[in-house]
Design a protein around this motif. Structure first.
Motif, PDB file in Angstrom:
ATOM      1  N   GLY A   1      65.993  98.623 105.007  1.00  0.00           N
ATOM      2  CA  GLY A   1      66.734  97.456 104.546  1.00  0.00           C
ATOM      3  C   GLY A   1      67.926  97.103 105.401  1.00  0.00           C
TER       4      GLY A   1
ATOM      5  N   ARG B   1      63.421  90.883 100.426  1.00  0.00           N
ATOM      6  CA  ARG B   1      63.648  92.255  99.952  1.00  0.00           C
ATOM      7  C   ARG B   1      62.389  92.815  99.302  1.00  0.00           C
ATOM      8  NH1 ARG B   1      68.633  94.277 100.278  1.00  0.00           N
ATOM      9  NH2 ARG B   1      70.354  92.838 100.675  1.00  0.00           N
TER      10      ARG B   1
ATOM     11  N   ILE C   1      69.349  92.410 106.048  1.00  0.00           N
ATOM     12  CA  ILE C   1      67.959  91.987 105.939  1.00  0.00           C
ATOM     13  C   ILE C   1      67.850  90.542 106.390  1.00  0.00           C
ATOM     14  CG2 ILE C   1      66.191  91.326 104.275  1.00  0.00           C
ATOM     15  CD1 ILE C   1      66.591  93.838 102.815  1.00  0.00           C
TER      16      ILE C   1
END
Length: 466
Positions: free
Chosen positions: A235, A225, A466
């Motif tokens: 994302g 992230r 993700i």
């Protein structure tokens, strides 16, 4: 980072081991971290020393980048000229040839591989060794760091400039490896940092990231992230899972399957038309592979395998591409088939493909029903939207045949359409030239479909993760 976005690019890739040797005289966490940091600093000084040597693989070219010594070439030699010194497998001894390969975007990309080495002997007279003996208890950490750096160089850049940027990348990589090592220490045990190259959407290009070896992707989500935020990436799809690592064009795939055979095809030209493709990497699965004779009944299985390979190689799943028996067992497990179905030679269709994707991969799919093949010519908008938003291969089944749709060329003004078809009925070897020239992977018009047969299309949906 390396941008691969010009008409022609040269990638300089430097790989080689660096030995991390660290003596820990204390088990105090702070003291251990300081000792490891000092060891990494020593490695950075080693890379900057005159003992550092870069050897161009499969050639006699040696470079001492920190003392401006070049064998066979000069500092001002253009990077592209290095290819004349590289010996390829298909050349006679002493032959010289320059080759280029295309990356998945169709751009010309050449890779120069270099090995990182260190001189062991030093100039001057040899001195007698001095032996000392110390009695004490300590921990000795030793690990081999697999360095892997890549930088982009335009063809006109000199090898001296390119090697200078390689050393800068090597220095940065050691800093990142130090950070990873300290973050993931388990007592006096080190997790070796593993460098991976990722080709990101423009303008980022090719970047190298170090992950701790042995730690699964799901435990690295926080770090991934951070990387998404750093490079301003969305994302809702993976970019930094290990399966997303860039495959350099000069490296063969070990499993033997062809990847993205459509990449060498010429796009059809339609009046005011646009082309919409599958996004990412897939493997071509077809009849007679894997020592299995499925000629005449396994086309939908092979199309499903191609779809599964896409999800695996985009990093959405870690499981291997399922075999025919695993596909059949999955259909038994979900209650779609009887147990006698396993090991049979019975066909499957789009609905079964949808069920298997959901059961084995956790992937949902939409089904497009077409009552007769002539209606497929009017599905350009839906298919274009699918490849833009999802980008996954599409399985289409009708009658006794199944195919994989990899893209469409479609004109919104005229309605004219062409389909990019990957045909699982091919029974030959993994010969890209035969597959593309004979139309096993190629553009087809609306008359490719049986105009009176019904068709079901399975459109797999990309997970938003993700």
């Amino acid at each position: 980072m390396v941008l691969v976005d010009s008409e022609s690019a040269v990638i300089l890739r430097l790989r080689g081991p660096l030995e991390l040797k660290c003596q820990l005289d204390s088990t105090d966490a702070v003291l251990m971290q300081k000792a490891i940091s000092r060891t990494f600093e020593a490695l950075r000084l080693q890379v900057k020393s005159e003992a550092c040597v870069l050897a161009v693989c499969d050639s006699p070219v040696l470079i001492w980048p920190n003392k401006w010594v070049f064998e066979e070439i000069t500092p001002d030699t253009p990077c592209e000229d290095i290819f004349q010194w590289i010996q390829t497998d298909d050349q006679e001894t002493g032959g010289k040839r320059k080759t280029k390969k295309k990356n998945r975007k169709g751009l010309l990309v050449s890779v120069i591989n270099l090995s990182l080495m260190m001189e062991v002997t030093k100039p001057g007279p040899l001195t007698a060794p001095i032996l000392t003996r110390t009695v004490q208890k300590s921990h000795f950490l030793r690990a081999t760091l697999p360095m892997d750096c890549a930088v982009r160089s335009s063809c006109g850049d000199t090898i001296n400039n390119g090697c200078g940027r390689l050393l800068e990348a090597l220095d940065r990589q050691l800093f990142e490896m130090e950070k990873v090592t300290l973050q993931h220490m388990r007592g006096a045990t080190l997790l070796v940092p593993e460098p991976l190259n990722f080709l990101l959407p423009e303008p980022n290009g090719l970047v190298t990231v170090a992950f701790p070896r042995g730690v699964p992707d799901k435990e690295l989500e926080a770090r991934r992230r951070e990387l998404h935020e750093q490079f301003e990436l969305p994302g809702d799809r993976p970019y930094f899972r290990r399966a997303n690592a860039y495959h350099f064009p000069n490296e063969p795939y070990k499993d033997g399957y062809l990847r993205n055979p459509h990449a060498v095809l010429t796009h059809p030209t339609l009046d005011n038309g646009k082309v919409y493709f599958v996004q990412g990497i897939y493997s071509y699965h077809h009849y007679m592979q894997d020592r299995l004779d499925d000629n005449g009944w396994g086309c939908a299985y092979r199309s499903l395998q191609t779809i599964c390979s896409w999800f695996q190689q985009q990093g959405y799943v870690e499981r291997c591409v399922p075999s025919h028996k695993e596909i059949q067992q999955a259909l038994v497990n979900v209650g779609d088939k009887q147990s006698s179905f396993v090991g049979s030679r019975q066909w499957i269709g789009s609905i079964e493909v949808q069920a298997v994707l959901d059961h084995l991969l956790g992937v949902t799919s939409k089904i497009m029903f077409v009552s007769q093949g002539s209606e497929l010519a009017s599905k350009g908008r839906e298919l274009a939207h699918h490849f833009l938003s999802e980008g996954t291969p599409v399985m289409i089944g009708g009658g006794v045949l199944a195919h994989t749709i990899l893209g469409v060329a479609w004109s919104e003004t005229t309605g004219e359409i062409r389909y990019l078809i990957l045909d699982p009925h091919y029974t030959g070897a993994e010969d890209l030239q035969v597959i593309t020239e004979k139309g096993w992977c190629g553009w087809k018009g609306p008359d490719f479909w049986d105009q009176t047969a019904y068709y079901n299309l399975c459109l797999p949906q990309r997970p938003r993760v993700i």
